[in-house]
Scaffold this motif. Structure first.
Motif, PDB file in Angstrom:
ATOM      1  N   LYS A 181     -18.263  30.639   4.004  1.00 14.40           N
ATOM      2  CA  LYS A 181     -17.885  30.811   5.408  1.00 14.40           C
ATOM      3  C   LYS A 181     -17.065  29.629   5.939  1.00 14.40           C
ATOM      4  N   SER A 182     -17.132  28.492   5.259  1.00 13.86           N
ATOM      5  CA  SER A 182     -16.392  27.313   5.724  1.00 13.86           C
ATOM      6  C   SER A 182     -14.902  27.397   5.415  1.00 13.86           C
ATOM      7  N   PHE A 183     -14.504  28.286   4.487  1.00 17.20           N
ATOM      8  CA  PHE A 183     -13.084  28.434   4.142  1.00 17.20           C
ATOM      9  C   PHE A 183     -12.376  29.222   5.252  1.00 17.20           C
ATOM     10  N   ASN A 184     -11.072  29.011   5.352  1.00 17.19           N
ATOM     11  CA  ASN A 184     -10.372  29.801   6.363  1.00 17.19           C
ATOM     12  C   ASN A 184     -10.198  31.250   5.885  1.00 17.19           C
ATOM     13  N   ALA A 185      -9.859  32.125   6.791  1.00 19.09           N
ATOM     14  CA  ALA A 185      -9.815  33.560   6.493  1.00 19.09           C
ATOM     15  C   ALA A 185      -8.816  33.882   5.384  1.00 19.09           C
TER      16      ALA A 185
ATOM     17  N   GLU B 111       0.807  -1.216   0.000  1.00 17.50           N
ATOM     18  CA  GLU B 111       0.000   0.000   0.000  1.00 17.50           C
ATOM     19  C   GLU B 111       0.842   1.269   0.000  1.00 17.50           C
ATOM     20  N   LYS B 112       0.260   2.305  -0.575  1.00 18.33           N
ATOM     21  CA  LYS B 112       0.791   3.663  -0.480  1.00 18.33           C
ATOM     22  C   LYS B 112      -0.324   4.547   0.064  1.00 18.33           C
ATOM     23  N   THR B 113      -0.021   5.306   1.116  1.00 20.44           N
ATOM     24  CA  THR B 113      -1.084   6.069   1.787  1.00 20.44           C
ATOM     25  C   THR B 113      -0.700   7.530   2.006  1.00 20.44           C
ATOM     26  N   ASP B 114       0.134   8.079   1.125  1.00 19.19           N
ATOM     27  CA  ASP B 114       0.593   9.460   1.313  1.00 19.19           C
ATOM     28  C   ASP B 114      -0.194  10.464   0.495  1.00 19.19           C
ATOM     29  N   LYS B 115      -1.271  10.028  -0.162  1.00 18.15           N
ATOM     30  CA  LYS B 115      -2.068  10.938  -0.986  1.00 18.15           C
ATOM     31  C   LYS B 115      -3.443  11.134  -0.354  1.00 18.15           C
ATOM     32  N   PHE B 116      -3.984  12.344  -0.560  1.00 18.53           N
ATOM     33  CA  PHE B 116      -5.249  12.713   0.067  1.00 18.53           C
ATOM     34  C   PHE B 116      -6.199  13.332  -0.950  1.00 18.53           C
ATOM     35  N   SER B 117      -7.495  13.086  -0.737  1.00 14.55           N
ATOM     36  CA  SER B 117      -8.557  13.736  -1.511  1.00 14.55           C
ATOM     37  C   SER B 117      -9.147  14.871  -0.682  1.00 14.55           C
ATOM     38  N   PHE B 118      -9.594  15.918  -1.374  1.00 13.41           N
ATOM     39  CA  PHE B 118     -10.168  17.088  -0.717  1.00 13.41           C
ATOM     40  C   PHE B 118     -11.590  17.301  -1.238  1.00 13.41           C
ATOM     41  N   PHE B 119     -12.573  16.824  -0.474  1.00  8.16           N
ATOM     42  CA  PHE B 119     -13.970  16.913  -0.871  1.00  8.16           C
ATOM     43  C   PHE B 119     -14.667  18.037  -0.112  1.00  8.16           C
TER      44      PHE B 119
ATOM     45  N   GLY C 189       2.984  21.495  -1.606  1.00  4.98           N
ATOM     46  CA  GLY C 189       2.424  22.837  -1.701  1.00  4.98           C
ATOM     47  C   GLY C 189       0.940  22.824  -2.004  1.00  4.98           C
ATOM     48  N   THR C 190       0.520  21.947  -2.899  1.00  4.41           N
ATOM     49  CA  THR C 190      -0.905  21.880  -3.240  1.00  4.41           C
ATOM     50  C   THR C 190      -1.724  21.338  -2.066  1.00  4.41           C
ATOM     51  N   TYR C 191      -1.131  20.461  -1.268  1.00  4.75           N
ATOM     52  CA  TYR C 191      -1.815  19.947  -0.074  1.00  4.75           C
ATOM     53  C   TYR C 191      -2.151  21.109   0.872  1.00  4.75           C
ATOM     54  N   HIS C 192      -1.178  21.968   1.130  1.00  4.74           N
ATOM     55  CA  HIS C 192      -1.408  23.084   2.046  1.00  4.74           C
ATOM     56  C   HIS C 192      -2.379  24.105   1.455  1.00  4.74           C
ATOM     57  N   PHE C 193      -2.319  24.309   0.135  1.00  5.21           N
ATOM     58  CA  PHE C 193      -3.266  25.222  -0.516  1.00  5.21           C
ATOM     59  C   PHE C 193      -4.697  24.716  -0.341  1.00  5.21           C
ATOM     60  N   LYS C 194      -4.909  23.432  -0.574  1.00  7.37           N
ATOM     61  CA  LYS C 194      -6.266  22.881  -0.510  1.00  7.37           C
ATOM     62  C   LYS C 194      -6.791  22.798   0.924  1.00  7.37           C
ATOM     63  N   LYS C 195      -5.881  22.697   1.894  1.00  8.17           N
ATOM     64  CA  LYS C 195      -6.304  22.663   3.295  1.00  8.17           C
ATOM     65  C   LYS C 195      -6.966  23.980   3.715  1.00  8.17           C
ATOM     66  N   GLN C 196      -6.709  25.063   2.981  1.00 10.99           N
ATOM     67  CA  GLN C 196      -7.389  26.325   3.259  1.00 10.99           C
ATOM     68  C   GLN C 196      -8.887  26.232   2.969  1.00 10.99           C
TER      69      GLN C 196
ATOM     70  N   LYS D  42     -10.904  21.423   5.498  1.00 12.31           N
ATOM     71  CA  LYS D  42     -10.153  21.233   6.738  1.00 12.31           C
ATOM     72  C   LYS D  42      -9.733  19.777   6.965  1.00 12.31           C
ATOM     73  N   ASP D  43     -10.572  18.848   6.523  1.00 14.51           N
ATOM     74  CA  ASP D  43     -10.339  17.435   6.826  1.00 14.51           C
ATOM     75  C   ASP D  43     -10.269  16.599   5.554  1.00 14.51           C
ATOM     76  N   PRO D  44      -9.104  16.564   4.905  1.00 12.23           N
ATOM     77  CA  PRO D  44      -8.961  15.744   3.705  1.00 12.23           C
ATOM     78  C   PRO D  44      -9.060  14.254   4.027  1.00 12.23           C
ATOM     79  N   GLU D  45      -9.395  13.461   3.015  1.00 10.95           N
ATOM     80  CA  GLU D  45      -9.545  12.015   3.183  1.00 10.95           C
ATOM     81  C   GLU D  45      -8.336  11.296   2.595  1.00 10.95           C
ATOM     82  N   LYS D  46      -7.794  10.379   3.368  1.00 14.47           N
ATOM     83  CA  LYS D  46      -6.630   9.621   2.914  1.00 14.47           C
ATOM     84  C   LYS D  46      -7.026   8.660   1.793  1.00 14.47           C
TER      85      LYS D  46
END
Length: 351
Positions: free
Chosen positions: A154-158, A134-142, A287-294, A297-301
């Protein structure tokens, strides 16, 4: 029923073009389906990548109970692979139960062995299969769109909201269109890929997507003084919408074009009636991981699973591999015309 054939016996076989409608009907009616399981990708990837698709299905009494899309890829440098599916974020078996998944994966693995593949890769599978690497270092952002535009905003960070406001204040505008915007999109996309040191996907990939999906695809542009500076591809599937590819000219990043791009796309998808928006996969810590976390908030592995045949360790055929550092540095210095010519001849041969 044939003599000796058991009732409800599950049989697996290769799918043919005659199965296309029944395949899509099964995908549409199955929980856990993704846009990557749609039959159209068989033709899109074959025509744009030059790969050989092998689509497997399972049947009981003539009724489809599972599907597994794969393609065979071959590279002089990196060897042979069976992948479900390249370019896309999703793949693997979609079935009625785990036993059927195992049957389809075993059949695909047998093909991979016959073809002397180095590995068989399945992306973002929903149900883990036992005994696989398995490889588990990638995340989806729904992003949930069901509560409407105001609640989503309003759900996005400031920081994300302020950067959208900044882009608008600086005069950037956004629009969403169709296939007529492919040239604008690809011009920005290929330029950015060259700057990242990564071979670009063929333009035919995007033209085939529009040819096969029609209104289920869009392109969004962000403009400065009527000149496109950022672009994104949108793919829709029922009440889902996602962006598998997006880019902006790096020299305009301080104007926050990507923030306006995604907000314009999200608003468009809400108006369309989509219930879920997918920012696409990113590797942990990138970098894209941190951008999408804005935005989410809770990406899925994601879980990627592998059968390894002639290798002992997981493949790392990506720009993060230190072995490619020199090649990336050289690629960034090449003329755009040359990278647009060479890129598709390289990248369509590796997963």
């Amino acid at each position: 029923m044939k003599t000796g054939q058991k009732a409800n016996e599950v049989k697996t076989r290769f799918a043919s073009s005659d199965d296309a409608a029944a395949w899509n009907d099964y995908v549409d009616s199955s929980s856990g389906h993704t846009y990557g399981h749609r039959w159209q990708w068989r033709d899109i990837l074959r025509e744009s990548f030059g790969v050989v698709p092998y689509y497997f299905l399972a049947e009981t009494d003539g009724r489809i109970v599972g599907v597994l899309p794969t393609v065979f890829m071959k590279s002089m440098l990196f060897g042979k692979f069976l992948v479900s599916l390249p370019w896309l974020d999703y793949g693997g078996p979609l079935t009625d139960n785990p036993r059927i998944s195992s049957l389809l994966v075993d059949k695909a693995s047998s093909l991979a062995r016959e073809k002397n593949c180095r590995f068989f890769e399945m992306r973002a599978i929903r149900d883990r299969l036992e005994g696989l690497v398995e490889k588990t270092d990638k995340f989806s952002f729904f992003l949930d769109l069901t509560k409407g535009e105001e609640a989503v905003w309003k759900s996005f960070n400031a920081k994300a909201r302020n950067q959208v406001r900044k882009a608008v204040k600086l005069g950037l505008t956004a629009e969403v269109g169709g296939a007529e915007l492919i040239n604008n999109f690809y011009r920005i996309f290929s330029y950015n890929m060259r700057d990242l040191g990564t071979p670009v996907w063929p333009k035919s990939l995007f033209t085939e997507i529009f040819r096969r999906f029609g209104r289920d695809a869009n392109i969004a542009l962000v403009k400065l003084d009527n000149n496109p500076i950022a672009a994104g591809l949108i793919i829709h599937y029922r009440n889902y919408s996602g962006v598998p590819s997006a880019s902006a000219y790096r020299k305009y990043i301080n104007l926050c074009p990507n923030n306006l791009l995604y907000w314009a796309i999200i608003k468009y998808c809400i108006e369309r009636g989509s219930r879920t928006f997918d920012f696409g996969r990113s590797s942990l810590g990138s970098g894209t991981y941190h951008f999408k976390k804005q935005w989410v908030k809770d990406p899925e592995k994601q879980i990627w699973q592998y059968h390894l045949y002639s290798i002992d360790n997981l493949p790392e055929l990506n720009p993060n591999n230190p072995k490619f550092k020199t090649a990336i540095a050289v690629w960034r210095r090449l003329p755009l015309m040359l990278t647009n010519f060479l890129g598709p001849r390289i990248v369509t041969k590796i997963p």
